[in-house]
Design an enzyme around this catalytic site. Structure first.
Site, mmCIF file in Angstrom:
data_model
loop_
_atom_site.group_PDB
_atom_site.id
_atom_site.type_symbol
_atom_site.label_atom_id
_atom_site.label_comp_id
_atom_site.label_asym_id
_atom_site.label_seq_id
_atom_site.Cartn_x
_atom_site.Cartn_y
_atom_site.Cartn_z
ATOM 1 N N ASP A 1 0.802 -1.156 0.104
ATOM 2 C CA ASP A 1 0.055 0.029 0.050
ATOM 3 C C ASP A 1 1.020 1.395 -0.027
ATOM 4 O O ASP A 1 1.902 1.288 0.467
ATOM 5 C CB ASP A 1 -0.760 -0.122 1.076
ATOM 6 C CG ASP A 1 -1.955 1.103 1.089
ATOM 7 O OD1 ASP A 1 -2.293 1.455 -0.102
ATOM 8 O OD2 ASP A 1 -2.606 1.268 2.298
ATOM 9 N N SER B 1 -7.206 -5.478 -6.159
ATOM 10 C CA SER B 1 -8.437 -5.939 -5.450
ATOM 11 C C SER B 1 -9.748 -5.785 -6.419
ATOM 12 O O SER B 1 -9.596 -5.066 -7.219
ATOM 13 C CB SER B 1 -8.744 -5.222 -4.122
ATOM 14 O OG SER B 1 -9.100 -3.825 -4.399
ATOM 15 N N ASN C 1 -10.544 -2.238 -6.650
ATOM 16 C CA ASN C 1 -9.518 -1.320 -7.307
ATOM 17 C C ASN C 1 -10.034 -1.296 -8.897
ATOM 18 O O ASN C 1 -9.547 -0.297 -9.662
ATOM 19 C CB ASN C 1 -7.857 -1.959 -7.617
ATOM 20 C CG ASN C 1 -7.435 -1.881 -6.254
ATOM 21 O OD1 ASN C 1 -6.402 -2.799 -5.954
ATOM 22 N ND2 ASN C 1 -7.868 -0.813 -5.449
ATOM 23 N N ARG D 1 -11.402 2.103 -9.639
ATOM 24 C CA ARG D 1 -10.442 3.314 -9.907
ATOM 25 C C ARG D 1 -10.429 3.967 -11.350
ATOM 26 O O ARG D 1 -10.842 3.195 -12.175
ATOM 27 C CB ARG D 1 -9.220 2.863 -9.678
ATOM 28 C CG ARG D 1 -8.882 2.414 -8.202
ATOM 29 C CD ARG D 1 -7.172 2.405 -7.842
ATOM 30 N NE ARG D 1 -7.107 2.089 -6.386
ATOM 31 C CZ ARG D 1 -5.847 2.131 -5.756
ATOM 32 N NH1 ARG D 1 -4.816 2.163 -6.559
ATOM 33 N NH2 ARG D 1 -5.864 2.058 -4.359
HETATM 34 C C1 FPP Z 1 -1.631 0.094 -3.482
HETATM 35 O O1 FPP Z 1 -1.213 1.544 -3.427
HETATM 36 C C2 FPP Z 1 -1.094 -0.544 -4.468
HETATM 37 C C3 FPP Z 1 -1.740 -1.189 -5.647
HETATM 38 C C4 FPP Z 1 -3.303 -1.016 -5.571
HETATM 39 C C5 FPP Z 1 -1.328 -1.711 -6.737
HETATM 40 C C6 FPP Z 1 -0.126 -2.567 -6.405
HETATM 41 C C7 FPP Z 1 0.829 -2.692 -7.547
HETATM 42 C C8 FPP Z 1 2.107 -2.932 -7.765
HETATM 43 C C9 FPP Z 1 2.960 -2.785 -6.710
HETATM 44 C C10 FPP Z 1 2.767 -2.778 -9.337
HETATM 45 C C11 FPP Z 1 2.433 -4.037 -9.849
HETATM 46 C C12 FPP Z 1 2.408 -5.489 -9.178
HETATM 47 C C13 FPP Z 1 2.985 -6.439 -9.440
HETATM 48 C C14 FPP Z 1 2.807 -7.787 -8.847
HETATM 49 C C15 FPP Z 1 3.817 -6.717 -10.575
HETATM 50 P P1 FPP Z 1 -2.108 2.706 -3.759
HETATM 51 O O2 FPP Z 1 -2.512 3.055 -5.060
HETATM 52 O O3 FPP Z 1 -3.507 2.190 -3.139
HETATM 53 O O4 FPP Z 1 -1.819 3.805 -2.888
HETATM 54 P P2 FPP Z 1 -2.296 4.912 -2.157
HETATM 55 O O5 FPP Z 1 -3.160 4.131 -0.902
HETATM 56 O O6 FPP Z 1 -1.248 5.615 -1.756
HETATM 57 O O7 FPP Z 1 -3.361 5.625 -2.902
#
Ligand code: FPP
Length: 253
Positions: A21, A66, A69, A72
């Site tokens: 996160d 998720s 997600n 978004r």
């Molecule tokens: C949460 O941060 C992260 C995600 C929803 C996506 C995770 C994806 C990656 C790390 C990149 C690709 C993954 C793989 C396995 C290749 P957020 O966007 O919710 O951040 P925030 O809470 O600051 O808005």
């Protein structure tokens, strides 16, 4: 002394799960679009996978996307899907070199067809690897998988394949897509948020929770070692008293 040097390799968690996160906030602090944070999040994915495999952790599960997600902005969802495809394509050789098996859980049918196809190709191409299983939770919702399992069991009863008495916790577990992975002993969430966010609700009944203040793109090997170090200093009682646990340890030792 570094955290890694202080770890007891005999007492490693076999399964570590991570809620990655903070990509969006990491990018915002730098005046960049959220997708910039996701791109840098891939470096942290690599660090987590490498450090877990090097330590000897057998299962690493990452919450990558998720079902919520999907809500978004389309631009961000498209960017995440593109990044996922790009990362799978780029990392398949490294996975095989390091004997890491790729696995996925979630509502995988809802992924774009190109990604679904590549994901399953990579799962097959790495199926023989036995050092560590890297599971990506994609289009994942724990409540959905629990409801699906209940529906599956209800159908088995209506078709007279099982009776209500056959339903045990162990049986229920076999109906979850995470089966046969063991329950995680350690769940890490980054970015200083203290939530589970619909992740592995059944599987984390007795999991130790660890909250890391760093945003995901800043997560490095040393952060995983620190989480495992912290885990190793906890007493896991599973409902027993501390005295009982200590006596068991003394009896075993
Ligand atoms: C949460 O941060 C992260 C995600 C929803 C996506 C995770 C994806 C990656 C790390 C990149 C690709 C993954 C793989 C396995 C290749 P957020 O966007 O919710 O951040 P925030 O809470 O600051 O808005």
């Amino acid at each position: 002394m570094s955290y890694k040097e202080q770890l007891d390799l005999e007492k490693l968690p076999s399964h570590v799960a991570i809620i990655m996160d903070g990509n969006g906030r990491w990018a915002k602090f730098r005046g960049k679009p959220r997708t910039f944070g996701h791109r840098h999040g891939v470096t942290a994915v690599r660090e987590a996978a490498e450090s877990a495999a090097e330590l000897g952790i057998k299962y690493l599960t990452l919450y990558a996307f998720s079902t919520e997600n999907w809500k978004r902005p389309k631009f961000e969802v498209d960017a995440l899907m593109h990044l996922l495809l790009q990362t799978i394509n780029k990392e398949v050789k490294t996975l095989n070199k390091n004997k890491i098996r790729l696995n996925a859980i979630g509502n995988l049918d809802s992924l774009p067809p190109q990604i679904y196809k590549r994901l399953f190709q990579t799962i097959q191409e790495t199926a023989h690897n036995d050092r560590m299983t890297l599971t990506l939770a994609l289009s994942y919702s724990s409540r959905c998988e629990i409801v699906d399992a209940v529906r599956d069991i209800a159908r088995e009863i209506s078709e007279n394949k099982i009776t209500a008495d056959d339903i045990t916790g162990d049986y229920f577990n076999t109906k979850l897509p995470s089966y046969p992975l063991p329950d995680p002993e350690l769940l890490i969430r980054t970015s200083g948020e203290y939530r589970i966010s619909n992740f592995l609700l059944w599987q984390i009944a007795y999991t130790e929770l660890y909250f890391c203040q760093k945003f995901w793109p800043d997560f490095r090997k040393e952060d995983l070692y620190e989480a495992v170090y912290n885990y190793q200093r906890r007493e896991r009682r599973f409902g027993k008293t501390s005295d009982q646990v200590q006596k068991n340890i003394a009896d075993e030792g």
